[in-house]
Design a protein around this motif. Structure first.
Motif, PDB file in Angstrom:
ATOM      1  N   ASN A  56       4.434  -2.377  34.494  1.00 48.44           N
ATOM      2  CA  ASN A  56       3.538  -2.900  35.527  1.00 48.44           C
ATOM      3  C   ASN A  56       4.151  -4.006  36.380  1.00 48.44           C
ATOM      4  O   ASN A  56       3.432  -4.815  36.956  1.00 48.44           O
ATOM      5  CB  ASN A  56       2.225  -3.416  34.916  1.00 48.44           C
ATOM      6  CG  ASN A  56       1.511  -2.348  34.131  1.00 48.44           C
ATOM      7  OD1 ASN A  56       1.515  -1.192  34.515  1.00 48.44           O
ATOM      8  ND2 ASN A  56       0.916  -2.726  33.025  1.00 48.44           N
ATOM      9  N   GLY A  57       5.469  -4.092  36.439  1.00 46.49           N
ATOM     10  CA  GLY A  57       6.115  -5.091  37.284  1.00 46.49           C
ATOM     11  C   GLY A  57       5.779  -6.525  36.914  1.00 46.49           C
ATOM     12  O   GLY A  57       5.788  -7.408  37.758  1.00 46.49           O
ATOM     13  N   ASN A 116       8.978  -0.732  27.233  1.00 46.25           N
ATOM     14  CA  ASN A 116       7.514  -0.793  27.375  1.00 46.25           C
ATOM     15  C   ASN A 116       6.981  -2.200  27.098  1.00 46.25           C
ATOM     16  O   ASN A 116       6.024  -2.393  26.353  1.00 46.25           O
ATOM     17  CB  ASN A 116       6.824   0.230  26.475  1.00 46.25           C
ATOM     18  CG  ASN A 116       7.239   1.644  26.812  1.00 46.25           C
ATOM     19  OD1 ASN A 116       7.572   1.958  27.951  1.00 46.25           O
ATOM     20  ND2 ASN A 116       7.259   2.523  25.829  1.00 46.25           N
ATOM     21  N   ILE A 117       7.611  -3.186  27.729  1.00 51.00           N
ATOM     22  CA  ILE A 117       7.253  -4.593  27.517  1.00 51.00           C
ATOM     23  C   ILE A 117       6.013  -4.936  28.330  1.00 51.00           C
ATOM     24  O   ILE A 117       5.959  -4.680  29.532  1.00 51.00           O
ATOM     25  CB  ILE A 117       8.424  -5.502  27.944  1.00 51.00           C
ATOM     26  CG1 ILE A 117       9.682  -5.139  27.142  1.00 51.00           C
ATOM     27  CG2 ILE A 117       8.059  -6.974  27.750  1.00 51.00           C
ATOM     28  CD1 ILE A 117      10.954  -5.657  27.751  1.00 51.00           C
ATOM     29  N   GLN A 118       5.019  -5.524  27.666  1.00 50.84           N
ATOM     30  CA  GLN A 118       3.783  -5.940  28.318  1.00 50.84           C
ATOM     31  C   GLN A 118       3.501  -7.398  27.981  1.00 50.84           C
ATOM     32  O   GLN A 118       3.649  -7.810  26.832  1.00 50.84           O
ATOM     33  CB  GLN A 118       2.600  -5.097  27.850  1.00 50.84           C
ATOM     34  CG  GLN A 118       2.686  -3.656  28.274  1.00 50.84           C
ATOM     35  CD  GLN A 118       1.478  -2.878  27.818  1.00 50.84           C
ATOM     36  OE1 GLN A 118       1.165  -2.842  26.636  1.00 50.84           O
ATOM     37  NE2 GLN A 118       0.792  -2.263  28.756  1.00 50.84           N
ATOM     38  N   VAL A 119       3.062  -8.158  28.985  1.00 52.64           N
ATOM     39  CA  VAL A 119       2.692  -9.554  28.768  1.00 52.64           C
ATOM     40  C   VAL A 119       1.319  -9.590  28.099  1.00 52.64           C
ATOM     41  O   VAL A 119       0.410  -8.865  28.485  1.00 52.64           O
ATOM     42  CB  VAL A 119       2.658 -10.323  30.115  1.00 52.64           C
ATOM     43  CG1 VAL A 119       2.191 -11.755  29.916  1.00 52.64           C
ATOM     44  CG2 VAL A 119       4.032 -10.295  30.775  1.00 52.64           C
ATOM     45  N   GLN A 131      -3.168 -15.409  25.904  1.00 53.93           N
ATOM     46  CA  GLN A 131      -3.398 -16.163  24.692  1.00 53.93           C
ATOM     47  C   GLN A 131      -4.466 -15.544  23.784  1.00 53.93           C
ATOM     48  O   GLN A 131      -4.442 -15.750  22.586  1.00 53.93           O
ATOM     49  CB  GLN A 131      -3.773 -17.610  25.021  1.00 53.93           C
ATOM     50  CG  GLN A 131      -2.666 -18.357  25.719  1.00 53.93           C
ATOM     51  CD  GLN A 131      -1.358 -18.372  24.943  1.00 53.93           C
ATOM     52  OE1 GLN A 131      -1.341 -18.385  23.717  1.00 53.93           O
ATOM     53  NE2 GLN A 131      -0.247 -18.354  25.656  1.00 53.93           N
ATOM     54  N   SER A 132      -5.412 -14.781  24.347  1.00 54.71           N
ATOM     55  CA  SER A 132      -6.447 -14.184  23.513  1.00 54.71           C
ATOM     56  C   SER A 132      -6.025 -12.823  22.952  1.00 54.71           C
ATOM     57  O   SER A 132      -6.787 -12.179  22.257  1.00 54.71           O
ATOM     58  CB  SER A 132      -7.742 -14.017  24.333  1.00 54.71           C
ATOM     59  OG  SER A 132      -7.530 -13.126  25.400  1.00 54.71           O
ATOM     60  N   GLY A 133      -4.786 -12.388  23.289  1.00 49.31           N
ATOM     61  CA  GLY A 133      -4.288 -11.133  22.751  1.00 49.31           C
ATOM     62  C   GLY A 133      -4.625  -9.930  23.599  1.00 49.31           C
ATOM     63  O   GLY A 133      -4.387  -8.800  23.204  1.00 49.31           O
ATOM     64  N   ILE A 134      -5.170 -10.142  24.784  1.00 50.79           N
ATOM     65  CA  ILE A 134      -5.518  -9.046  25.676  1.00 50.79           C
ATOM     66  C   ILE A 134      -4.354  -8.793  26.622  1.00 50.79           C
ATOM     67  O   ILE A 134      -3.786  -9.714  27.191  1.00 50.79           O
ATOM     68  CB  ILE A 134      -6.772  -9.370  26.509  1.00 50.79           C
ATOM     69  CG1 ILE A 134      -7.929  -9.770  25.595  1.00 50.79           C
ATOM     70  CG2 ILE A 134      -7.163  -8.213  27.415  1.00 50.79           C
ATOM     71  CD1 ILE A 134      -8.369  -8.709  24.615  1.00 50.79           C
ATOM     72  N   THR A 135      -3.982  -7.540  26.801  1.00 46.10           N
ATOM     73  CA  THR A 135      -2.891  -7.201  27.690  1.00 46.10           C
ATOM     74  C   THR A 135      -3.287  -7.505  29.131  1.00 46.10           C
ATOM     75  O   THR A 135      -4.348  -7.108  29.575  1.00 46.10           O
ATOM     76  CB  THR A 135      -2.536  -5.702  27.573  1.00 46.10           C
ATOM     77  OG1 THR A 135      -2.206  -5.435  26.221  1.00 46.10           O
ATOM     78  CG2 THR A 135      -1.369  -5.337  28.463  1.00 46.10           C
ATOM     79  N   GLN A 136      -2.417  -8.210  29.842  1.00 47.79           N
ATOM     80  CA  GLN A 136      -2.679  -8.525  31.249  1.00 47.79           C
ATOM     81  C   GLN A 136      -2.259  -7.358  32.098  1.00 47.79           C
ATOM     82  O   GLN A 136      -1.253  -6.715  31.853  1.00 47.79           O
ATOM     83  CB  GLN A 136      -1.896  -9.775  31.672  1.00 47.79           C
ATOM     84  CG  GLN A 136      -2.384 -10.994  30.965  1.00 47.79           C
ATOM     85  CD  GLN A 136      -1.632 -12.232  31.442  1.00 47.79           C
ATOM     86  OE1 GLN A 136      -0.740 -12.160  32.257  1.00 47.79           O
ATOM     87  NE2 GLN A 136      -2.003 -13.364  30.894  1.00 47.79           N
ATOM     88  N   LYS A 137      -3.073  -7.074  33.129  1.00 48.58           N
ATOM     89  CA  LYS A 137      -2.775  -5.957  34.039  1.00 48.58           C
ATOM     90  C   LYS A 137      -2.232  -6.477  35.337  1.00 48.58           C
ATOM     91  O   LYS A 137      -2.467  -7.545  35.755  1.00 48.58           O
ATOM     92  CB  LYS A 137      -4.020  -5.147  34.295  1.00 48.58           C
ATOM     93  CG  LYS A 137      -4.513  -4.485  33.027  1.00 48.58           C
ATOM     94  CD  LYS A 137      -5.743  -3.675  33.283  1.00 48.58           C
ATOM     95  CE  LYS A 137      -6.235  -3.081  31.967  1.00 48.58           C
ATOM     96  NZ  LYS A 137      -7.399  -2.312  32.114  1.00 48.58           N
TER      97      LYS A 137
END
Length: 72
Positions: free
Chosen positions: A37-38, A60-63, A66-72
């Protein structure tokens, strides 16, 4: 592949690669092409990733926020 967690230890946008410190204390190399997702990466960000079994690099690195939810 199994998702792993870690923290960006270093990243050079200019050179296009960096290292992730895993929860197990290991360092895994990654390349800009493995970022989903850039996302903009910088030192200290929590990320999830998969380990490419043949090349032993993170893909497949995703940020993760802090709450553990993947940012889009």
């Amino acid at each position: 592949m199994i998702k792993q967690m870690g923290i960006i230890g270093c990243y050079s946008e200019t050179e296009g690669f960096g290292k992730i410190k895993t929860d197990f204390g290991e360092e895994v190399l990654f390349y800009r092409t493995g970022i989903l997702n850039g996302a903009e990466l910088k030192t200290g960000l929590n990320v999830s990733f998969e380990l490419h079994q043949t090349l032993s690099v993170a893909i497949n690195i995703q940020v993760i926020d802090q709450s553990g939810i993947t940012q889009k």
